[in-house]
Write an enzyme that holds these catalytic residues in place. Structure first.
Site, PDB file in Angstrom:
ATOM      1  N   ASP A  39       0.827  -1.211   0.000  1.00  0.00           N
ATOM      2  CA  ASP A  39       0.000   0.000   0.000  1.00  0.00           C
ATOM      3  C   ASP A  39       0.861   1.261   0.000  1.00  0.00           C
ATOM      4  OD1 ASP A  39      -2.234  -1.581   0.032  1.00  0.00           O
ATOM      5  OD2 ASP A  39      -2.566  -1.406   2.195  1.00  0.00           O
ATOM      6  N   GLU A 119      -7.931 -30.761 -18.168  1.00  0.00           N
ATOM      7  CA  GLU A 119      -7.982 -29.556 -17.340  1.00  0.00           C
ATOM      8  C   GLU A 119      -9.360 -29.476 -16.689  1.00  0.00           C
ATOM      9  OE1 GLU A 119      -6.785 -26.105 -19.767  1.00  0.00           O
ATOM     10  OE2 GLU A 119      -6.111 -27.583 -21.231  1.00  0.00           O
ATOM     11  N   LYS A 121     -12.834 -28.028 -15.749  1.00  0.00           N
ATOM     12  CA  LYS A 121     -13.730 -27.097 -16.439  1.00  0.00           C
ATOM     13  C   LYS A 121     -14.280 -26.118 -15.404  1.00  0.00           C
ATOM     14  CE  LYS A 121     -17.649 -26.842 -19.597  1.00  0.00           C
ATOM     15  NZ  LYS A 121     -18.373 -25.821 -18.809  1.00  0.00           N
ATOM     16  N   ASP A 123     -16.431 -23.217 -13.793  1.00  0.00           N
ATOM     17  CA  ASP A 123     -17.812 -22.775 -13.979  1.00  0.00           C
ATOM     18  C   ASP A 123     -17.868 -21.252 -13.861  1.00  0.00           C
ATOM     19  OD1 ASP A 123     -20.451 -23.140 -14.509  1.00  0.00           O
ATOM     20  OD2 ASP A 123     -21.030 -23.723 -12.493  1.00  0.00           O
ATOM     21  N   TYR A 231      -6.411 -20.572 -20.481  1.00  0.00           N
ATOM     22  CA  TYR A 231      -6.288 -21.953 -20.962  1.00  0.00           C
ATOM     23  C   TYR A 231      -5.973 -22.090 -22.452  1.00  0.00           C
ATOM     24  CZ  TYR A 231     -11.350 -21.102 -21.726  1.00  0.00           C
ATOM     25  OH  TYR A 231     -12.564 -20.576 -22.075  1.00  0.00           O
ATOM     26  N   LYS A 297      -8.477 -32.332 -24.111  1.00  0.00           N
ATOM     27  CA  LYS A 297      -7.979 -31.797 -25.383  1.00  0.00           C
ATOM     28  C   LYS A 297      -6.864 -32.682 -25.919  1.00  0.00           C
ATOM     29  CE  LYS A 297      -8.667 -27.013 -23.792  1.00  0.00           C
ATOM     30  NZ  LYS A 297      -7.997 -25.759 -23.426  1.00  0.00           N
ATOM     31  N   LYS A 321     -18.692 -33.944 -18.555  1.00  0.00           N
ATOM     32  CA  LYS A 321     -19.421 -33.294 -17.461  1.00  0.00           C
ATOM     33  C   LYS A 321     -19.730 -34.284 -16.336  1.00  0.00           C
ATOM     34  CE  LYS A 321     -20.795 -29.536 -17.912  1.00  0.00           C
ATOM     35  NZ  LYS A 321     -21.855 -28.900 -18.678  1.00  0.00           N
ATOM     36  N   CYS A 415     -56.191 -23.818 -26.262  1.00  0.00           N
ATOM     37  CA  CYS A 415     -55.060 -22.966 -25.898  1.00  0.00           C
ATOM     38  C   CYS A 415     -55.423 -22.111 -24.682  1.00  0.00           C
ATOM     39  CB  CYS A 415     -54.680 -22.070 -27.073  1.00  0.00           C
ATOM     40  SG  CYS A 415     -53.383 -20.872 -26.669  1.00  0.00           S
ATOM     41  N   CYS A 418     -55.627 -18.214 -26.020  1.00  0.00           N
ATOM     42  CA  CYS A 418     -56.617 -17.686 -26.974  1.00  0.00           C
ATOM     43  C   CYS A 418     -57.847 -18.580 -27.118  1.00  0.00           C
ATOM     44  CB  CYS A 418     -55.961 -17.491 -28.345  1.00  0.00           C
ATOM     45  SG  CYS A 418     -55.479 -19.037 -29.144  1.00  0.00           S
ATOM     46  N   CYS A 433     -50.680 -24.679 -30.716  1.00  0.00           N
ATOM     47  CA  CYS A 433     -51.729 -23.724 -31.062  1.00  0.00           C
ATOM     48  C   CYS A 433     -51.385 -23.211 -32.454  1.00  0.00           C
ATOM     49  CB  CYS A 433     -51.753 -22.563 -30.064  1.00  0.00           C
ATOM     50  SG  CYS A 433     -52.902 -21.245 -30.539  1.00  0.00           S
TER      51      CYS A 433
END
Length: 677
Positions: A39, A119, A121, A123, A231, A297, A321, A415, A418, A433
């Site tokens: 600082d 690697e 993944k 989020d 990456y 990869k 995943k 529907c 409508c 519809c």
């Protein structure tokens, strides 16, 4: 006023000390000086720069946080497309991915001379960084992969992103891709503050990171302490100065001063990939950030270049995943939503529960067949999960917990918007519809028309669209162009200034290109990529309207399903009238001069497929690609037996070798010009 050499030297020394301390603290997580010392040095640099503003440089540590909020973010085109990743959810899908890339490179597959890099993944939100001569000049969101938003002033606030690369002689230009994310402790801190202030809480760290990156005030971004992992590395200014493997790329990124995830591994085969994946399925809970899978990869960059890309994904990478989290809850009600295509989708309304980091209260039931398969009823206890960790869905019903007296659910006959009779087209699972005047269909059509990838009309949000449809101010998207400020100010919460801005935005949308207008019409199966392809093949709407199903299907990238849908859409009289009204309003329904090059319309390269490689004498790759496309040709990323020509410049590399093996015709820039002329 001349600045003494001693002061200049002190400023340079302070900047280097602060950069080294920042790198050690934010990237290496290994502080080299106490906060108080940092600082003190920072304040000294600040004072010297205030006294000598002519010595302030963009890469100075004092210049991370801008003083003025941005008025808006500008859309910019990525220098290199930022593709998303194909997903695999189990070992079987991972092996299918491997089989696909091996079929394209049988010579590599047979030798077995390849390896994978795994690697985590992260989020978060993908961003693209541009460094010129070692200085950070641009930071862009992923957007649609081709175009993103310039958020440079916000990117500069992320301490793990260097303003200046740690290289003595950096390349002229460097492109870096990575993930901006919010650490879990920061996410908790921010939500506690928002709760105290009575503000809405963020649903999860990913949403919080995305929302933070799009804050107009960089000071707010700075307060939220985003982090970053790099990456991917591209050095377009010097193709020779480039790592030959992904692993080496990650090491070079570290040498440049960027933070790279340490939890990576080279794997010799899918067995080792699976072991790495399973190991982190448990260990990821101990991390200070969220990860939802593993990115796999191919390590060899020449092999990556040989495989190239599909329209959406790189062929040489896949995201494996983790299984979606499954949670029990109780169904309170079942309702239906009507979409812009008329599709009627049943939804389960449930007791709110936390799934994969977000609160879930609604889940799709897809269609009547799925309801019958589940035998789901109001009052049932169900198991829900997020498909791809995005869309909540009901997995199964716990029939043993069903309360007495429940009744099977059946879809409505009319529907809900409508009251028109619903129909189920032959061969489809979806009930629709078919009343084109249905408020729900109209509302969806207007929202789609105004969406970012279509006409991009700022200010035309869901609540306002609901009002203009309900009050019958708009009965068709063409009616938008007749809206007046006085009419809009009669609506709830619409002031004169916002009404004037909206009318101006609607008028400005008339300048959008033909492809966006075609996409905005909402023709079934026609996405933005298909719209671009169709407008290139049929440069005017009249040509597209007159095209046969065969003529449409013959367009590269357009299949029979899309061809039939487009043909059928233009045969409907109401749609023809809509196009005519929009033409009368001044919307663009032809390629126009602004989209054409000097050889546009010649069609001399009709149906020919090109691959471009190496450095051309006078044309950039984008310029060469535009010339080819203007003359009716197609440009793909990788050489195959279907390639007609390889346009090759200096340092052509592996694509030239493959083209020679496949007897593909090799073309120079002069040869291309000869063909065009």
């Amino acid at each position: 006023m001349t600045v003494s050499p001693d002061i200049q030297q002190r400023i340079t020394q302070l900047r280097e000390q602060l950069r080294e301390a920042g790198y050690a603290y934010y990237v290496l997580d290994d502080p080299i000086m106490p906060d108080a010392v940092y600082d003190k040095l920072y304040r000294e640099l600040q004072d010297l720069e205030q006294q000598h503003p002519e010595l302030v440089t963009p890469d100075s540590p004092t210049q991370r946080v801008g003083d003025k909020p941005a008025e808006q973010f500008i859309s910019v085109q990525h220098n290199i497309p930022l593709y998303s990743l194909e997903n695999a959810f189990d070992e079987g899908e991972l092996r299918k991915w491997e089989e696909r890339w091996k079929r394209q490179t049988p010579d590599i597959a047979e030798t077995g001379e390849f390896e994978y890099v795994c690697e985590l993944k992260i989020d978060g939100s993908a961003i693209a960084l541009t460094y010129k001569n070692g200085i950070l000049t641009r930071g862009v969101t992923r957007g649609d992969g081709t175009t993103g938003e310039d958020i440079t002033q916000n990117i500069r606030t992320i301490r793990s992103i260097p303003l200046k690369l740690s290289l003595e002689n950096p390349p002229e230009q460097v492109e870096i891709r990575g993930e901006a994310f919010l650490p879990l402790d920061e996410f908790e801190r921010i939500n506690k503050e928002r709760e105290t202030q009575g503000e809405k809480l963020f649903a999860n760290p990913r949403n919080a990171a995305a929302g933070t990156l799009r804050q107009l005030d960089p000071k707010i971004v700075d307060q939220r302490r985003l982090d970053f992992f790099a990456y991917t590395l591209y050095i377009p200014s010097d193709p020779n100065f480039h790592p030959q493997t992904q692993w080496e790329s990650l090491e070079v990124l570290q040498q440049m001063g960027l933070r790279v995830n340490p939890n990576r591994k080279i794997c010799a085969n899918l067995g080792e990939v699976q072991a790495y994946f399973q190991d982190w399925e448990t260990k990821r809970r101990e991390l200070s950030y969220l990860t939802d899978g593993v990115v796999v990869k191919l390590n060899s960059i020449p092999l990556q270049q040989q495989l190239g890309f599909t329209q959406k994904f790189p062929r040489w990478a896949v995201a494996l995943k983790y299984p979606a989290e499954e949670v029990p809850t109780v169904v309170q009600d079942i309702t239906v939503n009507v979409g812009r295509t008329g599709a009627v989708t049943p939804m389960a309304i449930m007791n709110p529960v936390q799934v994969a980091g977000t609160t879930v209260q609604r889940a799709t039931l897809h269609n009547q067949d799925r309801i019958a398969e589940l035998d789901i009823r109001i009052g049932d206890t169900v198991i829900i999960r997020k498909a791809g960790e995005i869309i909540p869905e009901v997995v199964r019903v716990l029939e043993g917990m069903r309360p007495p007296g429940t009744q099977p659910y059946t879809m409505p006959q009319n529907c809900p918007e409508c009251n028109s009779e619903l129909v189920r087209p032959e061969g489809e699972a979806v009930i629709r519809c078919v009343n084109s005047s249905c408020p729900a269909i109209l509302k969806g059509s207007v929202l789609h028309w105004a969406s970012r990838d279509a006409l991009d009309i700022n200010g035309l949000g869901e609540k306002l669209v609901e009002q203009i449809v309900r009050t019958r101010l708009v009965r068709s998207v063409a009616d938008l162009y007749g809206l007046r400020v006085e009419e809009l100010t009669q609506l709830e919460r619409v002031g004169r200034k916002s009404a004037e801005k909206l009318v101006a935005a609607i008028e400005g949308s008339k300048k959008q290109p033909y492809a966006r207008v075609l996409y905005g019409l909402g023709i079934r199966y026609v996405g933005k990529v298909n719209a671009e392809v169709l407008t290139q093949a049929f440069p005017t709407i009249e040509q597209l309207q007159c095209a046969s199903v065969d003529g449409l299907e013959n367009v590269y990238g357009v299949g029979l399903e899309i061809a039939k849908s487009v043909w059928q859409w233009f045969k409907i009289e109401a749609n023809q009238e809509l196009v005519k009204r929009l033409q009368d309003e001044g919307l663009r329904f032809n390629q126009g001069v602004e989209n054409k090059g000097e050889f546009a319309g010649s069609k001399v390269l009709e149906g020919k497929r090109f691959v471009i490689t190496g450095t051309l004498p006078s044309l950039s790759r984008k310029e060469a690609e535009r010339l080819i496309k203007d003359a009716g040709g197609k440009v793909t990323s990788s050489v195959s037996k279907n390639t007609d020509y390889l346009l090759a410049g200096e340092k052509a590399g592996s694509k030239l070798e493959k083209a020679e093996k496949l007897n593909v015709f090799i073309l120079s820039e002069d040869g291309l010009r000869d063909m065009l002329e």
